[in-house]
Motif scaffolding. Structure first.
Motif, PDB file in Angstrom:
ATOM      1  N   MET A   1     -31.818 -99.199  51.827  1.00 51.38           N
ATOM      2  CA  MET A   1     -31.873 -97.787  52.185  1.00 51.38           C
ATOM      3  C   MET A   1     -31.938 -97.645  53.699  1.00 51.38           C
ATOM      4  O   MET A   1     -32.823 -98.185  54.350  1.00 51.38           O
ATOM      5  N   THR A   2     -30.993 -96.899  54.268  1.00 59.46           N
ATOM      6  CA  THR A   2     -30.971 -96.656  55.704  1.00 59.46           C
ATOM      7  C   THR A   2     -31.259 -95.179  55.966  1.00 59.46           C
ATOM      8  O   THR A   2     -30.505 -94.307  55.519  1.00 59.46           O
ATOM      9  N   LEU A   3     -32.350 -94.914  56.664  1.00 59.56           N
ATOM     10  CA  LEU A   3     -32.705 -93.541  56.990  1.00 59.56           C
ATOM     11  C   LEU A   3     -32.108 -93.179  58.341  1.00 59.56           C
ATOM     12  O   LEU A   3     -32.200 -93.945  59.301  1.00 59.56           O
ATOM     13  N   LYS A   4     -31.523 -92.003  58.415  1.00 58.98           N
ATOM     14  CA  LYS A   4     -30.925 -91.541  59.667  1.00 58.98           C
ATOM     15  C   LYS A   4     -31.977 -90.766  60.457  1.00 58.98           C
ATOM     16  O   LYS A   4     -32.063 -89.538  60.392  1.00 58.98           O
ATOM     17  N   LEU A   5     -32.791 -91.525  61.211  1.00 57.99           N
ATOM     18  CA  LEU A   5     -33.925 -90.935  61.907  1.00 57.99           C
ATOM     19  C   LEU A   5     -33.500 -89.871  62.918  1.00 57.99           C
ATOM     20  O   LEU A   5     -34.247 -88.934  63.200  1.00 57.99           O
ATOM     21  N   GLU A   6     -32.289 -90.022  63.431  1.00 57.10           N
ATOM     22  CA  GLU A   6     -31.823 -89.078  64.451  1.00 57.10           C
ATOM     23  C   GLU A   6     -31.542 -87.690  63.875  1.00 57.10           C
ATOM     24  O   GLU A   6     -31.313 -86.733  64.614  1.00 57.10           O
ATOM     25  N   ASN A   7     -31.584 -87.546  62.545  1.00 60.71           N
ATOM     26  CA  ASN A   7     -31.283 -86.255  61.915  1.00 60.71           C
ATOM     27  C   ASN A   7     -32.495 -85.345  61.807  1.00 60.71           C
ATOM     28  O   ASN A   7     -32.386 -84.239  61.285  1.00 60.71           O
ATOM     29  N   HIS A   8     -33.655 -85.805  62.275  1.00 57.73           N
ATOM     30  CA  HIS A   8     -34.848 -84.959  62.182  1.00 57.73           C
ATOM     31  C   HIS A   8     -34.769 -83.875  63.255  1.00 57.73           C
ATOM     32  O   HIS A   8     -34.800 -84.157  64.449  1.00 57.73           O
ATOM     33  N   PRO A   9     -34.679 -82.598  62.856  1.00 57.57           N
ATOM     34  CA  PRO A   9     -34.447 -81.526  63.835  1.00 57.57           C
ATOM     35  C   PRO A   9     -35.634 -81.246  64.750  1.00 57.57           C
ATOM     36  O   PRO A   9     -35.445 -80.644  65.813  1.00 57.57           O
ATOM     37  N   CYS A  10     -36.844 -81.654  64.368  1.00 55.62           N
ATOM     38  CA  CYS A  10     -38.012 -81.419  65.229  1.00 55.62           C
ATOM     39  C   CYS A  10     -38.135 -82.495  66.309  1.00 55.62           C
ATOM     40  O   CYS A  10     -38.636 -82.231  67.397  1.00 55.62           O
ATOM     41  N   PHE A  11     -37.680 -83.678  66.000  1.00 52.13           N
ATOM     42  CA  PHE A  11     -37.806 -84.797  66.922  1.00 52.13           C
ATOM     43  C   PHE A  11     -36.542 -85.007  67.766  1.00 52.13           C
ATOM     44  O   PHE A  11     -36.567 -85.771  68.714  1.00 52.13           O
ATOM     45  N   ASN A  12     -35.463 -84.344  67.376  1.00 55.06           N
ATOM     46  CA  ASN A  12     -34.191 -84.530  68.074  1.00 55.06           C
ATOM     47  C   ASN A  12     -33.544 -83.166  68.292  1.00 55.06           C
ATOM     48  O   ASN A  12     -33.033 -82.545  67.355  1.00 55.06           O
ATOM     49  N   ILE A  75     -30.479 -79.506  54.373  1.00 54.24           N
ATOM     50  CA  ILE A  75     -31.820 -80.103  54.403  1.00 54.24           C
ATOM     51  C   ILE A  75     -31.720 -81.620  54.534  1.00 54.24           C
ATOM     52  O   ILE A  75     -31.121 -82.303  53.704  1.00 54.24           O
ATOM     53  N   ALA A  76     -32.320 -82.135  55.600  1.00 51.81           N
ATOM     54  CA  ALA A  76     -32.334 -83.579  55.846  1.00 51.81           C
ATOM     55  C   ALA A  76     -33.746 -84.134  55.861  1.00 51.81           C
ATOM     56  O   ALA A  76     -33.937 -85.354  55.844  1.00 51.81           O
ATOM     57  N   VAL A  77     -34.747 -83.244  55.898  1.00 49.66           N
ATOM     58  CA  VAL A  77     -36.144 -83.657  56.025  1.00 49.66           C
ATOM     59  C   VAL A  77     -37.001 -82.892  55.033  1.00 49.66           C
ATOM     60  O   VAL A  77     -36.896 -81.662  54.935  1.00 49.66           O
ATOM     61  N   VAL A  78     -37.836 -83.602  54.306  1.00 48.65           N
ATOM     62  CA  VAL A  78     -38.873 -82.987  53.478  1.00 48.65           C
ATOM     63  C   VAL A  78     -40.207 -83.238  54.160  1.00 48.65           C
ATOM     64  O   VAL A  78     -40.589 -84.388  54.385  1.00 48.65           O
ATOM     65  N   GLY A  79     -40.888 -82.158  54.493  1.00 46.09           N
ATOM     66  CA  GLY A  79     -42.158 -82.279  55.189  1.00 46.09           C
ATOM     67  C   GLY A  79     -43.295 -81.626  54.430  1.00 46.09           C
ATOM     68  O   GLY A  79     -43.081 -80.744  53.596  1.00 46.09           O
ATOM     69  N   PRO A 105     -33.893 -91.067  47.824  1.00 42.15           N
ATOM     70  CA  PRO A 105     -34.205 -92.253  48.625  1.00 42.15           C
ATOM     71  C   PRO A 105     -33.715 -92.190  50.065  1.00 42.15           C
ATOM     72  O   PRO A 105     -34.238 -92.913  50.920  1.00 42.15           O
ATOM     73  N   GLU A 106     -32.735 -91.333  50.370  1.00 39.29           N
ATOM     74  CA  GLU A 106     -32.223 -91.269  51.737  1.00 39.29           C
ATOM     75  C   GLU A 106     -32.789 -90.084  52.524  1.00 39.29           C
ATOM     76  O   GLU A 106     -32.423 -89.876  53.677  1.00 39.29           O
ATOM     77  N   MET A 107     -33.693 -89.334  51.916  1.00 36.82           N
ATOM     78  CA  MET A 107     -34.282 -88.175  52.582  1.00 36.82           C
ATOM     79  C   MET A 107     -35.335 -88.624  53.588  1.00 36.82           C
ATOM     80  O   MET A 107     -36.149 -89.519  53.307  1.00 36.82           O
ATOM     81  N   LEU A 108     -35.341 -88.010  54.768  1.00 35.45           N
ATOM     82  CA  LEU A 108     -36.426 -88.257  55.722  1.00 35.45           C
ATOM     83  C   LEU A 108     -37.696 -87.582  55.209  1.00 35.45           C
ATOM     84  O   LEU A 108     -37.653 -86.456  54.708  1.00 35.45           O
TER      85      LEU A 108
END
Length: 423
Positions: A1-12, A75-79, A105-108
């Motif tokens: 599983m590869t998470l695309k960390l750069e897709n988090h809108p609050c951190f990027n 939606i890319a992130v569940v917080g 499994p691929e959701m941030l």
């Protein structure tokens, strides 16, 4: 599983116009009380942490999430950001994270916390690949912190003044250090409160940078009615900009924060759509496990008009359902299990009410509440007309006006806020 960390809108910042997030409001209780925090208000046009129109169980949240992803494919992130603190509600928080990770499994995954109680869960957060954690750290000097926090509740003990602030700050810094050791991306929120910590935020930045924080969000204080700080003016944009420029010496800055609600969904800065508001209400009105058929609501009442009897004193429970027009109707009366027997009595009650989604009472102890909740029956401590309460539950309406103060102050003690959270 590869998470695309750069897709988090609050951190990027570059991701915020393309990728959305959803906050699942499953954590109502809080373990601290901030002097700027009031959770009683719920205006759909108000964006600030801790505000939500509904509270969901983990399984209700999963049902809602499925609907949300279908309607909002960005939606890319569940917080989880409240409306209280996720780790003042650790069972609900961790169960929700496990369920989301298993199905998506691929959701941030992301949580926002005050940091007091997160330490015991950091290892599992890392195992679940919770990639982003935000800690709100408003001070590293306990004297300044004592002006910000009315109380801290840790291991069932209340702390106040400098002692409370010192405990909280130590736990926050320890949690930040451990999060970074676990490989989690960490953001620190610092709320700029004029005359309280505005000249101190740069020291916070210096300290958290030394512990490995990845990004800093200098958030302007939001003036909220009926709080200790309600008469403090909000910082001007110029002051906020000056502080951001000064702290940028130590950490990259998040400058696009929208002070999101605990039930925010979609692109940052956009308000929740009417359709998503309706989906949230529908999820909240379902049984705690939406896959179960629980068509009824049980009530403890002395005379059958008011919710006015403590659970432990009830000798029978009134069972309500809905007719074909959706109106609430009394269907049955069931004798309570005999008194005595400890946990076995409450297990018997859970079996008696296994077709009920909620039990409305005027008071309830921790032991029966835990047993009934574990069996999918939500125990709601209310006072008022049965008709209003039952109709409200069936239709997913807010029952804040019927809640007893011990329920509103979810910390379980007298306080200046609602116990709703400062995450």
């Amino acid at each position: 599983m590869t998470l695309k960390l750069e897709n988090h809108p609050c951190f990027n910042d570059s991701a915020r116009h393309t990728f959305g997030r959803i906050h699942l409001p499953i954590a109502p209780k809080c373990n601290i009380q901030c002097n700027y925090c009031n959770r009683k208000f719920d205006c759909m046009n108000e964006n600030r942490p801790g505000v939500t129109s509904k509270i969901l169980s983990p399984l209700q949240a999963m049902h809602y999430l499925e609907q949300a992803i279908a309607l909002t494919p960005s939606i890319a992130v569940v917080g989880i950001a409240g409306p209280g603190d996720p780790f003042a509600n650790p069972d609900e928080t961790m169960e929700t994270l496990r369920l989301v990770r298993a199905k998506y499994p691929e959701m941030l995954l992301c949580v926002a916390t005050n940091g007091l109680d997160v330490l015991p869960y950091i290892n599992e957060l890392a195992e679940l690949k919770v990639s982003h954690v935000t800690i709100t750290i408003n001070a590293i000097d306990p004297e300044i912190g004592s002006e910000i926090y009315a109380w801290v509740r840790y291991n069932k003990k209340m702390y106040r003044d400098v002692e409370a602030a010192e405990l909280l700050i130590n736990k926050q810094l320890e949690a930040l250090k451990k999060l970074k050791e676990a490989g989690v991306t960490a953001k620190v929120n610092s709320i700029i409160i004029p005359g309280i910590n505005d000249t101190h935020v740069i020291e916070v930045a210096r300290k958290v940078a030394g512990l490995g924080a990845d990004i800093l969000n200098c958030m302007p204080y939001y003036s909220t009615t009926e709080t200790v700080f309600e008469n403090i003016d909000e910082p001007s944009p110029e002051v906020v900009s000056e502080i951001q420029n000064a702290t940028a010496e130590f950490l990259p800055q998040m400058k696009h924060c929208a002070r999101c609600r605990a039930d925010a969904v979609g692109i940052i800065g956009e308000i929740n759509s009417d359709e998503m508001i309706q989906k949230l209400a529908e999820a909240a009105s379902m049984p705690k496990n939406p896959g179960e058929h629980r068509p009824f609501i049980a009530v403890s009442s002395l005379e059958g008009v008011l919710v006015n009897q403590h659970l432990g004193e009830a000798d029978r429970f009134l069972i309500y359902g809905q007719d074909k027009n959706g109106c609430s109707v009394l269907l049955d009366s069931r004798a309570a299990p005999p008194s005595g027997g400890g946990q076995e009595r409450w297990k018997a009650l859970a079996d008696l009410l296994k077709d009920c989604r909620a039990l409305l009472v005027n008071g309830a102890g921790d032991s029966p509440t835990k047993v009934l909740n574990a069996n999918g029956i939500e125990v709601m401590v209310l006072e008022g007309m049965i008709e209003d309460a039952v109709s409200g539950v069936f239709n997913g309406l807010s029952l804040k006006h019927l809640m007893k103060s011990s329920q509103i102050h979810a910390c379980g003690t007298s306080c200046t806020g609602t116990g709703g959270g400062c995450g």
